[in-house]
Design a protein around this motif. Structure first.
Motif, PDB file in Angstrom:
ATOM      1  N   GLY A  37       1.790   3.942  -7.153  1.00  0.00           N
ATOM      2  CA  GLY A  37       0.601   4.357  -7.456  1.00  0.00           C
ATOM      3  C   GLY A  37      -0.459   4.142  -6.504  1.00  0.00           C
ATOM      4  N   TRP A  38      -1.686   3.611  -6.653  1.00  0.00           N
ATOM      5  CA  TRP A  38      -2.396   3.545  -5.661  1.00  0.00           C
ATOM      6  C   TRP A  38      -2.318   2.372  -4.588  1.00  0.00           C
ATOM      7  N   VAL A  39      -2.135   2.415  -3.363  1.00  0.00           N
ATOM      8  CA  VAL A  39      -2.352   1.677  -2.317  1.00  0.00           C
ATOM      9  C   VAL A  39      -3.452   1.132  -1.753  1.00  0.00           C
ATOM     10  N   HIS A  40      -3.998  -0.055  -1.613  1.00  0.00           N
ATOM     11  CA  HIS A  40      -5.347  -0.227  -1.249  1.00  0.00           C
ATOM     12  C   HIS A  40      -5.814  -0.011   0.434  1.00  0.00           C
ATOM     13  N   ARG A  41      -4.571  -0.602   1.269  1.00  0.00           N
ATOM     14  CA  ARG A  41      -4.509  -0.100   2.861  1.00  0.00           C
ATOM     15  C   ARG A  41      -5.909  -0.965   3.420  1.00  0.00           C
ATOM     16  N   ASP A  42      -6.449  -1.630   2.939  1.00  0.00           N
ATOM     17  CA  ASP A  42      -7.551  -2.438   3.577  1.00  0.00           C
ATOM     18  C   ASP A  42      -7.896  -3.931   2.936  1.00  0.00           C
ATOM     19  N   ILE A  43      -7.032  -4.585   2.618  1.00  0.00           N
ATOM     20  CA  ILE A  43      -7.087  -5.747   2.042  1.00  0.00           C
ATOM     21  C   ILE A  43      -7.645  -6.758   3.053  1.00  0.00           C
ATOM     22  N   LYS A  44      -8.883  -7.336   3.059  1.00  0.00           N
ATOM     23  CA  LYS A  44      -9.101  -8.435   4.153  1.00  0.00           C
ATOM     24  C   LYS A  44     -10.390  -9.138   3.399  1.00  0.00           C
ATOM     25  N   THR A  98      -5.244  14.760  -1.404  1.00  0.00           N
ATOM     26  CA  THR A  98      -5.937  15.837  -1.484  1.00  0.00           C
ATOM     27  C   THR A  98      -6.342  16.424   0.072  1.00  0.00           C
ATOM     28  N   HIS A  99      -5.962  15.343   1.389  1.00  0.00           N
ATOM     29  CA  HIS A  99      -6.382  15.985   2.547  1.00  0.00           C
ATOM     30  C   HIS A  99      -5.101  15.278   3.589  1.00  0.00           C
ATOM     31  N   PRO A 100      -3.898  15.762   3.610  1.00  0.00           N
ATOM     32  CA  PRO A 100      -3.154  14.946   4.279  1.00  0.00           C
ATOM     33  C   PRO A 100      -3.478  14.737   5.738  1.00  0.00           C
ATOM     34  N   GLN A 101      -4.461  15.520   6.300  1.00  0.00           N
ATOM     35  CA  GLN A 101      -4.728  15.375   7.882  1.00  0.00           C
ATOM     36  C   GLN A 101      -5.382  14.264   7.994  1.00  0.00           C
ATOM     37  N   ARG A 102      -5.898  13.601   6.959  1.00  0.00           N
ATOM     38  CA  ARG A 102      -6.926  12.462   7.223  1.00  0.00           C
ATOM     39  C   ARG A 102      -6.081  11.310   7.731  1.00  0.00           C
ATOM     40  N   THR A 103      -4.826  11.084   7.337  1.00  0.00           N
ATOM     41  CA  THR A 103      -3.867  10.192   7.526  1.00  0.00           C
ATOM     42  C   THR A 103      -2.598  10.565   8.216  1.00  0.00           C
ATOM     43  N   ARG A 104      -2.821  11.399   9.128  1.00  0.00           N
ATOM     44  CA  ARG A 104      -1.640  12.097   9.988  1.00  0.00           C
ATOM     45  C   ARG A 104      -1.029  10.924  10.616  1.00  0.00           C
ATOM     46  N   VAL A 105       0.160  11.075  11.189  1.00  0.00           N
ATOM     47  CA  VAL A 105       1.039  10.136  12.348  1.00  0.00           C
ATOM     48  C   VAL A 105       0.102  10.042  13.302  1.00  0.00           C
ATOM     49  N   GLY A 106       0.036   8.653  13.572  1.00  0.00           N
ATOM     50  CA  GLY A 106      -0.710   8.136  14.985  1.00  0.00           C
ATOM     51  C   GLY A 106      -2.100   7.802  14.711  1.00  0.00           C
ATOM     52  N   ASP A 109       1.994   5.518  10.595  1.00  0.00           N
ATOM     53  CA  ASP A 109       2.147   6.529   9.590  1.00  0.00           C
ATOM     54  C   ASP A 109       1.463   6.142   8.418  1.00  0.00           C
ATOM     55  N   ALA A 110       0.038   5.964   8.401  1.00  0.00           N
ATOM     56  CA  ALA A 110      -0.414   5.281   7.242  1.00  0.00           C
ATOM     57  C   ALA A 110      -0.217   6.054   5.883  1.00  0.00           C
ATOM     58  N   HIS A 111       0.078   7.388   5.981  1.00  0.00           N
ATOM     59  CA  HIS A 111       0.289   8.323   4.718  1.00  0.00           C
ATOM     60  C   HIS A 111       1.579   7.833   3.910  1.00  0.00           C
ATOM     61  N   ARG A 112       2.519   7.302   4.773  1.00  0.00           N
ATOM     62  CA  ARG A 112       3.600   6.948   4.104  1.00  0.00           C
ATOM     63  C   ARG A 112       3.647   5.323   3.652  1.00  0.00           C
ATOM     64  N   ALA A 113       2.764   4.714   3.721  1.00  0.00           N
ATOM     65  CA  ALA A 113       2.307   3.132   3.705  1.00  0.00           C
ATOM     66  C   ALA A 113       2.815   3.167   1.833  1.00  0.00           C
ATOM     67  N   GLY A 114       3.494   2.003   1.610  1.00  0.00           N
ATOM     68  CA  GLY A 114       3.439   1.529   0.238  1.00  0.00           C
ATOM     69  C   GLY A 114       3.209   0.507  -0.194  1.00  0.00           C
ATOM     70  N   PRO A 115       3.606  -0.095  -1.206  1.00  0.00           N
ATOM     71  CA  PRO A 115       2.728  -1.228  -1.780  1.00  0.00           C
ATOM     72  C   PRO A 115       2.939  -2.400  -0.720  1.00  0.00           C
ATOM     73  N   SER A 116       4.256  -2.394  -0.041  1.00  0.00           N
ATOM     74  CA  SER A 116       4.513  -3.638   0.956  1.00  0.00           C
ATOM     75  C   SER A 116       3.527  -3.720   2.047  1.00  0.00           C
ATOM     76  N   ALA A 117       2.754  -2.408   2.218  1.00  0.00           N
ATOM     77  CA  ALA A 117       1.678  -2.720   3.379  1.00  0.00           C
ATOM     78  C   ALA A 117       0.426  -3.599   2.655  1.00  0.00           C
ATOM     79  N   ASP A 118       0.265  -3.385   1.433  1.00  0.00           N
ATOM     80  CA  ASP A 118      -0.667  -4.425   0.629  1.00  0.00           C
ATOM     81  C   ASP A 118       0.112  -5.932   0.619  1.00  0.00           C
TER      82      ASP A 118
END
Length: 411
Positions: free
Chosen positions: A90-97, A124-132, A148-157
């Motif tokens: 499901g949702w991945v936070h990607r900014d835990i600090k 909704t807008h893939p270009q926001r997290t494009r590769v690089g 490649d932040a778009h492919r990040a999964g739960p292990s990123a959190d």
């Protein structure tokens, strides 16, 4: 948001934070969204009492840090589990600090879901997290968020949680893509495993991460059989209360064959008799469990059958002397059941002279147990003609008279 026409990325981030805040509004560890404008330019959330960065000294307490980590894991488990059909997560936070972890009304809450990754298939807008395009906060963001932040999964959190723990334990700010592993202590392995550069080598889920924490930090429970061995050694060394503790332990674990057959049977039952006689309910539990557990964790051998029968016989002997009839009957039932199956001569040689001594209520109880186990009773048939033996015992061990079975059947 300030300004008449805020940039689209900022509006999208605000809208995402509102969306997730509402989805998780009932979770105690998510910062709720109370209200929001229809255009997504503003929203209202409760005011927290503190930010994790202000609580660093408190987090030196392992229990406080564990509470924070488990709180974050709880809300992340909920978020990661909000999956679209066919999605891996499901949702991945990607900014835990630390600055996104707040103290609200006595509990920890996770805030700022503005750059959260939607469940796969709902972008909704893939270009926001494009590769690089790098995402997340330096030092706390997983390495893959800068590739490649778009492919990040739960292990990123999970990576960010590891860095947050490293920050709390060491008091240092982590550097980008460099695990902040404590020099020593129980959290060292947890942080090391959570901050592996390769996402596939980290705990794949928050649940797996919690299991790792439990494995490394919690003191494992001592198996009952190990506790029993320790108490046996203490008993042999003359320690006070060791017998009482052994009896209590055995009564608490009536399904532990190793405790009973590998430890309890190796103890001279006479050493346990005072504790058994002083606690009849626990003694009943033990003598009921002992014969039932024999043979359940390894093949039954004659020597062990002998040991069980003699162990139960010792209890029965003392129960008879103390007029504890329930304990006497339970002990005899267990001993006689195994004797009926195995015809054990060594225990019989000890039981036979004891049967000659029984009188009163004890004789009645034992005679009843013999009648319940006729294949055992016949091993003591020689007592049937001994006039000094209680008449109930003699009756119980007497061979059936010829034709009695037929007569009973015709009746």
């Amino acid at each position: 948001m300030r300004g008449k026409h805020p940039p689209l990325p900022k509006r999208a981030r605000m809208a995402r934070e509102i969306e997730v805040g509402r989805i998780l509004s009932d979770h105690p560890n998510a910062m709720p969204v109370w209200d929001a404008g229809a255009d997504g330019k503003w929203f209202v959330m409760p005011k927290a009492q503190a930010v994790a960065t202000e609580c660093l000294e408190d987090l030196k307490d392992p229990a406080a840090l564990r509470d924070l980590v488990e709180s974050l894991c709880s809300v992340l488990t909920a978020a990661h589990g909000i999956q679209a059909p066919g999605s891996p997560h499901g949702w991945v936070h990607r900014d835990i600090k630390p600055s996104n972890v707040l103290r609200l009304d006595g509990r920890w809450v996770l805030a700022d879901w503005g750059i959260a990754r939607r469940p796969p298939g709902q972008t909704t807008h893939p270009q926001r997290t494009r590769v690089g395009v790098s995402m997340g906060s330096e030092g706390f963001a997983a390495p893959e968020l800068s590739i490649d932040a778009h492919r990040a999964g739960p292990s990123a959190d999970v990576y960010s949680l590891g860095q947050l723990i490293g920050w709390a334990v060491t008091g240092r700010i982590p550097q980008q893509n460099i695990p902040l592993i404590p020099d020593s202590g129980p959290w060292r392995v947890v942080v090391r495993e959570a901050t592996r550069t390769d996402p596939s080598r980290r705990p794949a889920t928050v649940r797996a991460f919690l299991d790792l924490i439990a494995q490394e930090i919690d003191t494992p429970s001592v198996p009952p059989v190990v506790q029993a061995e320790t108490l046996r050694d203490a008993l042999n060394a003359g320690a006070a209360n060791a017998a009482e503790e052994l009896v209590a332990l055995a009564a608490t674990h009536p399904d532990d064959a190793a405790l009973y057959c590998d430890v309890l049977l190796t103890i001279d039952p006479e050493a346990l008799i005072p504790a058994l006689m002083a606690d009849a309910p626990r003694a009943l539990e033990i003598v009921r469990a002992m014969p039932e557990l024999l043979g359940t964790h390894r093949s039954t051998e004659r020597g062990e059958v002998d040991a069980v029968i003699l162990w139960l016989f010792t209890v029965a002997h003392h129960a008879a002397d103390a007029a504890q009839l329930d304990l006497l009957e339970e002990s005899c039932n267990g001993a006689f059941a195994w004797d009926a199956l195995w015809d054990q001569w060594t225990p019989q040689d000890k039981i036979r002279p004891w049967l000659r001594t029984l009188t009163g209520d004890a004789a009645g109880s034992v005679a009843g147990a013999l009648r319940d186990h006729p294949d055992c009773a016949r091993h003591f048939s020689s007592l049937a003609n001994e006039l000094r033996v209680d008449h109930r015992i003699r009756s119980a061990v007497s061979p059936p008279s010829p034709g009695s079975a037929g007569t009973a059947g015709s009746t």
